[in-house]
Design a protein around this motif. Structure first.
Motif, PDB file in Angstrom:
ATOM      1  N   CYS A  87      -8.024   4.598  -1.513  1.00 37.11           N
ATOM      2  CA  CYS A  87      -8.599   3.462  -3.450  1.00 37.11           C
ATOM      3  C   CYS A  87      -8.189   2.385  -2.902  1.00 37.11           C
ATOM      4  N   THR A  88      -9.483   1.485  -2.870  1.00 35.35           N
ATOM      5  CA  THR A  88      -8.453  -0.647  -2.357  1.00 35.35           C
ATOM      6  C   THR A  88     -10.266  -1.276  -3.183  1.00 35.35           C
ATOM      7  N   LEU A 138      -9.463  -2.370   4.328  1.00 34.68           N
ATOM      8  CA  LEU A 138      -7.799  -1.177   3.772  1.00 34.68           C
ATOM      9  C   LEU A 138      -6.792  -1.799   4.452  1.00 34.68           C
ATOM     10  N   SER A 172      -3.648  -1.125  -1.042  1.00 39.17           N
ATOM     11  CA  SER A 172      -4.818   0.119  -1.343  1.00 39.17           C
ATOM     12  C   SER A 172      -3.774   1.933  -2.183  1.00 39.17           C
ATOM     13  N   SER A 216       0.664  -1.373   0.159  1.00 45.33           N
ATOM     14  CA  SER A 216       0.380   0.046  -0.231  1.00 45.33           C
ATOM     15  C   SER A 216       0.513   1.053  -0.090  1.00 45.33           C
TER      16      SER A 216
END
Ligand code: GTP
Ligand code: MN
Ligand code: MN
Length: 599
Positions: free
Chosen positions: A380-381, A326, A331, A59
């Motif tokens: 944003c995932t 998350l 992400s 991430s």
């Protein structure tokens, strides 16, 4: 050799390459390896910071230019051939004029950069008619984000074959690099255009890297362009969440909900009910495509592949399922704060750490005068990481919708929930939806504006025609009104005189959902008021909730004077649409006025 022989696609790419003169062209295949290369390069160049893999695997933390943080509605254009088709709610420019202007902006704009070819599909590749698009962009951040938000890459290109129709979507950050010129972490241009050509189904975006302006499958395609296709073909492209709701008895209901940006869709879509025995599963959190089936019911699908959610306010109390999504990583976090141990933080996530790096890359402590995260910062995932994703998400047929919720952010006037009397009244509620503006778009925050069906920034044509289209949609139920979704209007944001929220919201909204299901079942007490049916305080299941009786009364109250004050505002709003406003909506307003006078 390009990995396709699609003539129209190849010709378009040649044309754009000649105009924008990128140093190289890269075809995106959507593979893991490609993701690794892209994100490694973005980390290397300082555009992304890799988070601690123990905390958020695979991430990244991204910071935008401080002037590129939200959708730019003032710079968004619907370039229909005829100005009248854009209607009074859109900016318009003649297609030829816009293309001439933007062609000069695009000339040489990718110099020193790579142009990525991103084939994508909105909705399932197994849909009867897959909805293809190809985005050309000079932003690797956009490519990484598109990989999360859409089905993209080699499989899409294969499915497109040589002749599939697609929406060409051109994007540039508008920041060419001279030889030897160092890049900045977030290239963009002060001049921004987000342009849509509805007749030719094209998207041209310039100058911004922010999600809503640059991930062109989302707002530009799946809402603005799709709304035009939907009008022409008899379906709906809407700014709606989709959820599956199962009662303690095991009865399943599907609910769609349209709330303006930053007004609660993602939160409701992932809700963890506080009422025992109730279960919510997520199907979509932002966009619904809906069409009537042969069974006369309205079926909805979510065309997206990821979640692009408002970060601040998201935590284990408000939206635990988002936090769990998350935690699985994979992400990109944009404009939130970075902790000293390589994790992310934002306002609303409990006690702040003693030190953070804020979204402007400055030292931040709890004593700092400004928030650590931008109010429109986003996660944003991948949606498939959502632990409560409904299996129906994967079904190209979608789900049959039982209830549609409209809702906005109103401190006064609008009660917690109201049931429309019928479809046309429901369309009236949607058409007059009002909400206080938020940080999701550039501009003043907290001003009440009409936001019809939460689609004000996204209707790709004349809003008067859009209302008529909604009214006409009822024909899809073949005269059987019982098959139409029932429409409800909700407001989680009503406040007391002291300014505090009267209703606890979030998981407690399950109590409102229960009343809605009761009403669908023909149960559940409601008082008939001039604005529609509102629950009696007893009809709301408030078991285990410590709420003041006066607050419950206040959140459900229909105040005649407040509603009389809405009438001139709605009149002014409807007048904008001239003779395009369906007469039945004027009739609804007249009837409301008459009921209020009698009340
Ligand atoms: P977009 O993704 O921009 O279209 O917005 P959205 O409709 O998905 O909004 P989201 O669910 O992200 O909510 C945004 C803001 O509303 C956050 O600050 C939330 O904390 C707040 N919010 C959401 N649901 C509730 C609620 O039930 N009550 C209150 N008081 N606030 C809420
Ligand atoms: Mn949205
Ligand atoms: Mn959202």
């Amino acid at each position: 050799m390009p990995p396709t022989s699609h003539p129209r696609l190849l010709a378009w790419i040649d044309e754009v390459t000649a105009l924008t003169t990128p140093d190289r062209v890269v075809w995106c295949d959507g593979s893991e390896e490609e993701w690794r290369e892209l994100t490694d390069a973005l980390v290397e160049s300082g555009s992304l910071v890799r988070l601690d893999p123990q905390k958020k695997p695979n991430s990244f933390w991204a910071r935008t230019d401080p002037g590129d943080v939200a959708r730019v509605e003032e710079r968004t254009f619907i370039c229909s051939a005829d100005e009248a088709d854009a209607g009074p709610t859109n900016n318009w420019m003649a297609p030829a004029e816009m293309k001439a202007t933007m062609t000069e902006l695009y000339r040489g704009c990718m110099r020193g950069r790579t142009m990525y070819v991103v084939p994508f599909c909105m909705g399932s590749l197994d849909a009867p008619r897959p909805m293809f698009g190809v985005e050309l962009t000079d932003s690797p951040y956009v490519v990484a984000s598109m990989r999360i938000m859409t089905r993209m890459g080699a499989a899409v290109l294969t499915a497109m074959g040589d002749d599939a129709d697609f929406v060409p979507a051109l994007h540039s950050v508008g920041a060419p690099l001279e030889p030897g010129q160092a890049d900045v972490p977030w290239p963009c241009n002060e001049t921004k255009y987000i342009s849509h050509f509805p007749e030719t189904r094209e998207i041209w975006s310039f100058g911004s890297g922010y999600g809503g302006n640059s991930l062109l499958g989302k707002k530009c395609y799946a809402l603005r362009i799709a709304s035009v296709a939907a009008r022409d073909e008899g379906w709906l492209a809407e700014h709606m969440l989709i959820m599956k709701l199962t009662s303690p008895e095991g009865q399943v209901r599907y609910v769609a909900g349209a709330f303006p940006s930053a007004c609660g869709k993602t939160n409701l879509a992932m809700l963890e009910p506080t009422l025992p025995g109730w279960k919510v599963e997520t199907i979509g959190d932002d966009i619904a495509w809906m069409r009537f089936g042969e069974d006369g019911r309205l079926w909805a699908t979510n065309p997206e592949f990821g979640l692009f959610g408002v970060a601040p306010g998201t935590d284990f109390h408000t939206n635990p399922n988002a936090m769990r999504t998350l935690a699985r990583g994979n992400s990109v976090f944009t404009n939130v704060a970075l902790t000293d141990d390589g994790d992310i933080w934002w306002e609303g996530m409990g006690e702040p750490p003693a030190h953070l790096t804020d979204w402007k890359n400055q030292d931040w402590t709890p004593g700092s005068p400004t928030p650590s995260s931008h109010p429109n910062s986003r996660f944003c995932t991948p949606i498939e990481q959502c632990p409560i994703l409904a299996e129906e998400y994967h079904d190209p047929r979608g789900v049959p919708i039982d209830a549609i919720l409209f809702g906005g952010r109103r401190r006064t006037t609008v009660p917690l929930v109201t049931e429309a009397r019928d479809w046309v009244h429901g369309v009236y509620l949607g058409a007059t939806l009002s909400s206080e503006t938020t940080a999701a778009a550039v501009g003043q925050v907290g001003v009440v504006r009409r936001d019809p069906m939460a689609m004000l920034p996204f209707i790709g044509y004349h809003a008067g025609d859009y209302f008529q289209h909604w009214i006409d949609m009822a024909k899809g139920a073949s005269g059987d009104a019982a098959k139409l979704p029932k429409v409800f209007y909700v407001n989680w944001f009503r406040r007391g005189d002291d300014g505090r929220f009267l209703w606890p919201g979030f998981g407690e909204n399950s109590r409102v959902l229960k009343w809605i299901v009761d009403r669908l079942d023909g149960k559940g007490d409601g008082v008939e008021t001039p604005i529609g049916h509102v629950p009696t305080p007893e009809a709301l299941d408030l078991t285990g909730l410590d709420l003041d009786e006066a607050d419950v009364a206040a959140v459900l109250r229909v105040d005649r004077d407040e509603w009389l004050a809405e009438i001139p505002q709605v009149t002014e709003w409807f007048t904008k649409f001239g003779d395009k406003l369906p007469a039945v909506l004027w009739a609804e307003l007249d009837a409301l006025r008459a009921r209020l006078a009698d009340a």
